[in-house]
Design a protein around this motif. Structure first.
Motif, PDB file in Angstrom:
ATOM      1  N   SER A  11       0.845  -1.175   0.000  1.00 56.04           N
ATOM      2  CA  SER A  11       0.000   0.000   0.000  1.00 56.04           C
ATOM      3  C   SER A  11       0.881   1.226   0.000  1.00 56.04           C
ATOM      4  N   SER A  12       0.305   2.405  -0.032  1.00 57.91           N
ATOM      5  CA  SER A  12       1.088   3.597   0.140  1.00 57.91           C
ATOM      6  C   SER A  12       1.319   3.851   1.603  1.00 57.91           C
TER       7      SER A  12
ATOM      8  N   ALA B 127       4.579  -1.393  15.359  1.00 57.86           N
ATOM      9  CA  ALA B 127       4.510  -1.320  13.904  1.00 57.86           C
ATOM     10  C   ALA B 127       3.574  -0.208  13.448  1.00 57.86           C
ATOM     11  N   LYS B 128       2.415  -0.122  14.077  1.00 59.21           N
ATOM     12  CA  LYS B 128       1.426   0.868  13.639  1.00 59.21           C
ATOM     13  C   LYS B 128       1.855   2.289  13.974  1.00 59.21           C
ATOM     14  N   GLU B 129       2.663   2.463  15.015  1.00 53.44           N
ATOM     15  CA  GLU B 129       3.152   3.796  15.337  1.00 53.44           C
ATOM     16  C   GLU B 129       4.340   4.206  14.467  1.00 53.44           C
ATOM     17  N   PHE B 130       5.166   3.218  14.086  1.00 57.80           N
ATOM     18  CA  PHE B 130       6.373   3.562  13.331  1.00 57.80           C
ATOM     19  C   PHE B 130       6.091   3.761  11.844  1.00 57.80           C
TER      20      PHE B 130
ATOM     21  N   THR C 160      12.749  11.943   8.396  1.00 59.04           N
ATOM     22  CA  THR C 160      13.475  12.710   7.383  1.00 59.04           C
ATOM     23  C   THR C 160      14.099  11.821   6.315  1.00 59.04           C
ATOM     24  N   SER C 161      13.721  10.565   6.281  1.00 52.66           N
ATOM     25  CA  SER C 161      14.289   9.646   5.297  1.00 52.66           C
ATOM     26  C   SER C 161      13.856  10.024   3.882  1.00 52.66           C
ATOM     27  N   THR C 162      14.783   9.886   2.955  1.00 59.58           N
ATOM     28  CA  THR C 162      14.490  10.144   1.539  1.00 59.58           C
ATOM     29  C   THR C 162      14.404   8.858   0.738  1.00 59.58           C
ATOM     30  N   GLY C 163      14.508   7.713   1.402  1.00 60.96           N
ATOM     31  CA  GLY C 163      14.533   6.438   0.695  1.00 60.96           C
ATOM     32  C   GLY C 163      13.182   6.039   0.143  1.00 60.96           C
ATOM     33  N   GLY C 164      13.219   5.267  -0.935  1.00 62.40           N
ATOM     34  CA  GLY C 164      11.990   4.801  -1.562  1.00 62.40           C
ATOM     35  C   GLY C 164      11.747   3.321  -1.390  1.00 62.40           C
TER      36      GLY C 164
ATOM     37  N   PRO D 201       8.139   8.800   5.272  1.00 61.62           N
ATOM     38  CA  PRO D 201       7.484   9.620   4.254  1.00 61.62           C
ATOM     39  C   PRO D 201       7.641   9.010   2.862  1.00 61.62           C
ATOM     40  N   PRO D 202       6.796   9.405   1.910  1.00 65.20           N
ATOM     41  CA  PRO D 202       7.010   9.009   0.520  1.00 65.20           C
ATOM     42  C   PRO D 202       8.390   9.499   0.068  1.00 65.20           C
ATOM     43  N   PRO D 203       9.033   8.771  -0.848  1.00 66.66           N
ATOM     44  CA  PRO D 203       8.453   7.711  -1.684  1.00 66.66           C
ATOM     45  C   PRO D 203       8.448   6.314  -1.063  1.00 66.66           C
ATOM     46  N   ALA D 204       8.819   6.179   0.211  1.00 72.57           N
ATOM     47  CA  ALA D 204       8.704   4.865   0.853  1.00 72.57           C
ATOM     48  C   ALA D 204       7.240   4.441   0.879  1.00 72.57           C
ATOM     49  N   THR D 205       7.019   3.132   0.792  1.00 74.45           N
ATOM     50  CA  THR D 205       5.680   2.583   0.964  1.00 74.45           C
ATOM     51  C   THR D 205       5.701   1.631   2.146  1.00 74.45           C
TER      52      THR D 205
END
Length: 337
Positions: free
Chosen positions: A35-36, A287-290, A265-269, A295-299
């Motif tokens: 999912s996103s 898991a649900k809190e982390f 602040t991660s920039t990873g996808g 942030p996007p572009p991570a899914t």
């Protein structure tokens, strides 16, 4: 701390390695949908204060990379051969054991000249002197061997290092002031050795990383320290702030390296999967809190394992979902450069 220490069935028998061979270089199901950024249920190196850190294979498998003199022996974990070496990292100065398993396709002439996707796998508990992913009873190798034969799972190479230099020096895979530079070893020395000694795809979509419990912490921390290096990350019953007894955990520079601090602040996808047993409320909450911190572009996606607990037996039961997820998000074998 209590969540990460009492893992059952870490397979003490796996510690009794039988050396049977030696070489100077190693040879060279529907997938889970992502999912996103928000988690949903689905079926199915670091700086220290002193300095920055920035299958059963055949006996003579094909080689392409030239090793740097690293000596590999064969360790017998039940009925499967696993390669073993003791690596002293040139960047970290740390010495730890590393085990590598290659799928049957790795030594198949049909795959000659091809590089393979690789998983870096971290154990539960302290991970000193063992890595329970090496044990075939854990189930991961069988899932890959069967799935790669019918095309439902990628033929993945497993890289399984020790996680700490000692049971008494638990740095949680991070460089800490005054402690061995385990973070540099895992971030820099280990990947360099794997690329030198094995036919593996380059970082990015060719690399995945996972772990269970304390190993999930390490996998998340390493992936976030190197956001462009891993195409997929799986956290099994993980936590995201340090639980070590070492006082350096409170050092501001170390706290800044917690996954919970790095994620926003991660920039990873990378594609992330969080596995949490429904009978382990603390793991579900973590898991649900982390997941929303990434942030996007991570899914992100969460697999809520029915009846799962914070136990090795539950981690084993999640192997089909874990390896199908990696197979969806990583690249298949491809001709080497």
């Amino acid at each position: 701390m209590p969540r990460r220490r009492p893992l059952v069935a870490l397979c003490a028998a796996a510690l009794l390695v039988v050396l049977t061979g030696c070489s100077s270089a190693a040879d060279g199901a529907a997938p889970v949908a992502a999912s996103s950024t928000s988690p949903t249920s689905a079926p199915g190196g670091a700086p220290s204060s002193a300095a920055p850190a920035a299958s059963t294979a055949s006996p003579s498998p094909p080689q392409r990379h030239v090793a740097d003199g690293q000596v590999w022996t064969q360790a017998d974990f039940g009925d499967q051969p696993v390669r073993q070496t003791v690596l002293t990292g040139p960047s970290s100065g740390v010495t730890m054991t590393v085990w590598v398993w290659t799928p049957p396709q790795y030594s198949d002439p049909a795959y000659a000249g091809k590089d393979f996707p690789v998983l870096f796998l971290y154990p539960g508990g302290d991970g000193a002197t063992y890595n329970n992913w090496t044990d075939r009873s854990y189930g991961a190798q069988d899932v890959v061997s069967r799935g790669a034969a019918d095309g439902s799972v990628l033929p993945l190479v497993f890289v399984m290092p020790e996680m700490q230099v000692s049971k008494d020096v638990d740095t949680e895979c991070t460089d800490m002031p005054g402690q061995p530079a385990v973070g540099t070893f895992l971030d820099t020395d280990l990947p360099r050795m794997v690329q030198d000694d094995f036919r593996v795809l380059p970082p990015g979509r060719g690399w995945g990383i996972s772990g269970a419990s304390a190993g999930a912490y390490c996998a998340a921390a390493i992936a976030l320290r190197h956001p462009d290096q891993y195409g997929a990350v799986v956290s099994i019953a993980g936590y995201f702030s340090m639980e070590t007894d070492l006082p350096q955990r409170e050092d501001p520079a170390v706290r800044a390296l917690y996954p919970s601090a790095l994620a926003p602040t991660s920039t990873g996808g990378a594609a992330w999967l969080f596995v949490a047993g429904t009978d382990s409320p603390e793991d579900v909450r973590a898991a649900k809190e982390f997941a929303p911190l990434l942030p996007p572009p991570a899914t992100t996606q969460t697999y809520l394992q029915p009846g799962g607990e914070h136990l090795t037996t539950s981690f084993k039961a999640a192997m089909p979902q874990v390896l199908q997820f990696f197979s969806q998000h990583l690249s298949p074998p491809a001709p080497g450069a």
